[in-house]
Scaffold this motif. Structure first.
Motif, PDB file in Angstrom:
ATOM      1  N   TYR A  78       0.983  -1.188   0.105  1.00 40.02           N
ATOM      2  CA  TYR A  78      -0.096  -0.040   0.209  1.00 40.02           C
ATOM      3  C   TYR A  78       0.915   1.418   0.102  1.00 40.02           C
ATOM      4  O   TYR A  78       1.452   1.615   0.913  1.00 40.02           O
ATOM      5  N   SER A  79       0.757   1.863  -1.247  1.00 39.66           N
ATOM      6  CA  SER A  79       1.622   3.082  -1.244  1.00 39.66           C
ATOM      7  C   SER A  79       0.601   4.276  -0.724  1.00 39.66           C
ATOM      8  O   SER A  79       1.091   5.611  -0.581  1.00 39.66           O
ATOM      9  N   GLY A  80      -0.580   4.278  -0.801  1.00 31.87           N
ATOM     10  CA  GLY A  80      -1.468   5.342  -0.601  1.00 31.87           C
ATOM     11  C   GLY A  80      -2.150   5.832  -2.094  1.00 31.87           C
ATOM     12  O   GLY A  80      -2.789   7.089  -1.992  1.00 31.87           O
ATOM     13  N   ALA A 110      -1.942  -4.292   5.460  1.00 34.13           N
ATOM     14  CA  ALA A 110      -1.297  -3.317   4.613  1.00 34.13           C
ATOM     15  C   ALA A 110      -0.063  -3.070   4.846  1.00 34.13           C
ATOM     16  O   ALA A 110       0.589  -3.283   6.051  1.00 34.13           O
ATOM     17  N   ILE A 111       1.117  -3.090   4.061  1.00 35.40           N
ATOM     18  CA  ILE A 111       2.574  -2.831   4.249  1.00 35.40           C
ATOM     19  C   ILE A 111       2.722  -1.611   3.345  1.00 35.40           C
ATOM     20  O   ILE A 111       2.600  -1.652   2.179  1.00 35.40           O
ATOM     21  N   HIS A 112       3.353  -0.629   4.116  1.00 32.11           N
ATOM     22  CA  HIS A 112       3.681   0.528   3.455  1.00 32.11           C
ATOM     23  C   HIS A 112       5.307   0.577   3.327  1.00 32.11           C
ATOM     24  O   HIS A 112       6.009   0.531   4.333  1.00 32.11           O
ATOM     25  N   VAL A 113       5.609   0.702   2.266  1.00 31.19           N
ATOM     26  CA  VAL A 113       7.476   0.608   2.190  1.00 31.19           C
ATOM     27  C   VAL A 113       7.801   2.425   2.203  1.00 31.19           C
ATOM     28  O   VAL A 113       7.453   2.967   0.997  1.00 31.19           O
ATOM     29  N   HIS A 114       8.563   2.826   2.932  1.00 32.81           N
ATOM     30  CA  HIS A 114       9.008   4.284   3.032  1.00 32.81           C
ATOM     31  C   HIS A 114      10.369   4.289   2.506  1.00 32.81           C
ATOM     32  O   HIS A 114      11.078   3.946   3.230  1.00 32.81           O
ATOM     33  N   LEU A 142      -7.206  -1.481  -4.781  1.00 31.45           N
ATOM     34  CA  LEU A 142      -6.635  -2.841  -4.373  1.00 31.45           C
ATOM     35  C   LEU A 142      -7.047  -3.289  -2.791  1.00 31.45           C
ATOM     36  O   LEU A 142      -7.518  -4.287  -2.534  1.00 31.45           O
ATOM     37  N   LEU A 143      -6.682  -2.424  -1.938  1.00 31.80           N
ATOM     38  CA  LEU A 143      -6.661  -2.648  -0.504  1.00 31.80           C
ATOM     39  C   LEU A 143      -8.263  -2.377  -0.001  1.00 31.80           C
ATOM     40  O   LEU A 143      -8.687  -3.339   0.368  1.00 31.80           O
ATOM     41  N   LEU A 155      -1.584  -1.815   9.862  1.00 36.08           N
ATOM     42  CA  LEU A 155      -0.614  -1.518   8.705  1.00 36.08           C
ATOM     43  C   LEU A 155       0.684  -1.605   9.319  1.00 36.08           C
ATOM     44  O   LEU A 155       1.000  -1.253  10.686  1.00 36.08           O
ATOM     45  N   GLN A 156       1.735  -2.209   8.499  1.00 35.81           N
ATOM     46  CA  GLN A 156       3.140  -2.353   8.895  1.00 35.81           C
ATOM     47  C   GLN A 156       3.737  -0.981   7.923  1.00 35.81           C
ATOM     48  O   GLN A 156       3.643  -0.964   6.513  1.00 35.81           O
TER      49      GLN A 156
END
Length: 328
Positions: A36-38, A59-63, A45-46, A88-89
């Motif tokens: 999940y990028s936002g 959800a997993i967000h990669v920063h 999709l989410l 969310l992670q």
């Protein structure tokens, strides 16, 4: 501010999400995650996944930390997931590229590693990715522009394994415009990456200049290009089978005499396969041609082979080739 307004909490699930049809027939191991990028793609999709598998989706967000807006992206994702009731992670990565390496490729690899590890840590079985039909076309055109072989022309596979994790791209048949239109009609807030409008990047030039021209001349280009990519993927699968068989006959590592008995194209095939599968290395066209020339010329015991490939060297060790990682 790159992100739009904070998501409204407890909003009812909107109807007509175009991603729902893509998920309807999927039977996937649960629980699972959405990368999940936002942005619009991962948002639809989410929403669809959370509705398809209630209580089984995270959800997993990669920063990446590659731009100033990254903190805003994370804040948006946290607020959106809280409103949805989805865990969310957030994983932070700092991908450093070596000389000669693509920064985009290094960041992509780091992203998949972070997604896989986050999913494993949470006991999840799969990760859904939001790439769509236009992303697939862009990937194919980028590969063509670089003179790629079959792996590049096959573009993005719908299902693949990375770092021991199952990744699935369920939206590859869904046009970007369908996603954007629905998000706008529903008034769903999403983040907009400011770099997406920068045509200094090749992918953005394809998106903003080339795809509209293709749409005018070949309205069904998404379908026909996808078909070509599937043909390339099938051909590559056959080459992989041949390479596996050739390498197995050599005992698992390239043997010079056995290589020399093969046609040059088949030598190239088995060497590419060996480098990728055994050492996660990829030789450029020039490096591979030099290596093939050295294999052909290697007719005496004293013939030395040492060729730079990726972050290491292919070199001769007795009557075989080995890969030695660069210690520098």
């Amino acid at each position: 501010m790159a992100a739009s307004r904070t998501p409204r909490p407890n909003r009812p699930e909107p109807e007509g999400n175009p991603a729902e049809a893509a998920l309807a027939g999927l039977q996937l191991p649960l629980p699972l995650a959405v990368a999940y990028s936002g942005g619009a793609d991962s948002t639809v999709l989410l929403l669809a996944a959370a509705r398809r598998w209630p209580g089984q989706v995270q959800a997993i967000h990669v920063h990446h930390g590659l731009q100033e807006a990254a903190d805003g992206f994370e804040a948006h994702c946290r607020a959106a997931c809280e409103a949805l009731g989805v865990a969310l992670q957030v994983r932070r990565v700092h991908a450093r590229h070596a000389a000669g390496e693509s920064p985009e490729e290094v960041a992509r690899v780091a992203r998949y590693q972070a997604l896989a590890r986050a999913a494993r840590d949470a006991g999840l079985q799969a990760v859904l990715l939001g790439q769509h039909a236009d992303d697939q076309v862009e990937t194919l055109l980028l590969a063509l522009s670089r003179g790629a072989g079959l792996p590049g022309l096959a573009a993005m596979p719908p299902v693949f394994q990375r770092e021991g994790m199952l990744f699935v791209r369920p939206l590859l048949a869904l046009p970007a415009q369908a996603i954007r239109d629905w998000v706008r009609e529903q008034g769903i807030p999403v983040v907009e990456d400011p770099t997406n409008a920068d045509t200094a990047f090749t992918r953005n030039r394809i998106r903003h200049v080339l795809l509209p021209a293709l749409e005018q001349s070949f309205p069904r280009y998404r379908e026909t290009f996808a078909r070509s990519s599937r043909h390339a993927a099938q051909a590559q699968e056959l080459l992989e089978t041949v390479a596996q068989e050739d390498l197995a006959r050599m005992g698992g590592t390239p043997a010079l005499a056995a290589l020399q008995a093969l046609p040059r194209a088949r030598q190239a095939n088995v060497l590419r396969h060996w480098l990728r599968t055994a050492h996660a290395a990829s030789a450029s066209a020039a490096q591979l041609e030099e290596l093939l020339d050295q294999v052909t010329d290697c007719t005496t015991r004293g013939h030395r082979i040492r060729i730079k490939v990726g972050r290491g060297f292919v070199q001769r060790q007795g009557e075989r080739l080995v890969f030695a990682a660069d210690e520098a």
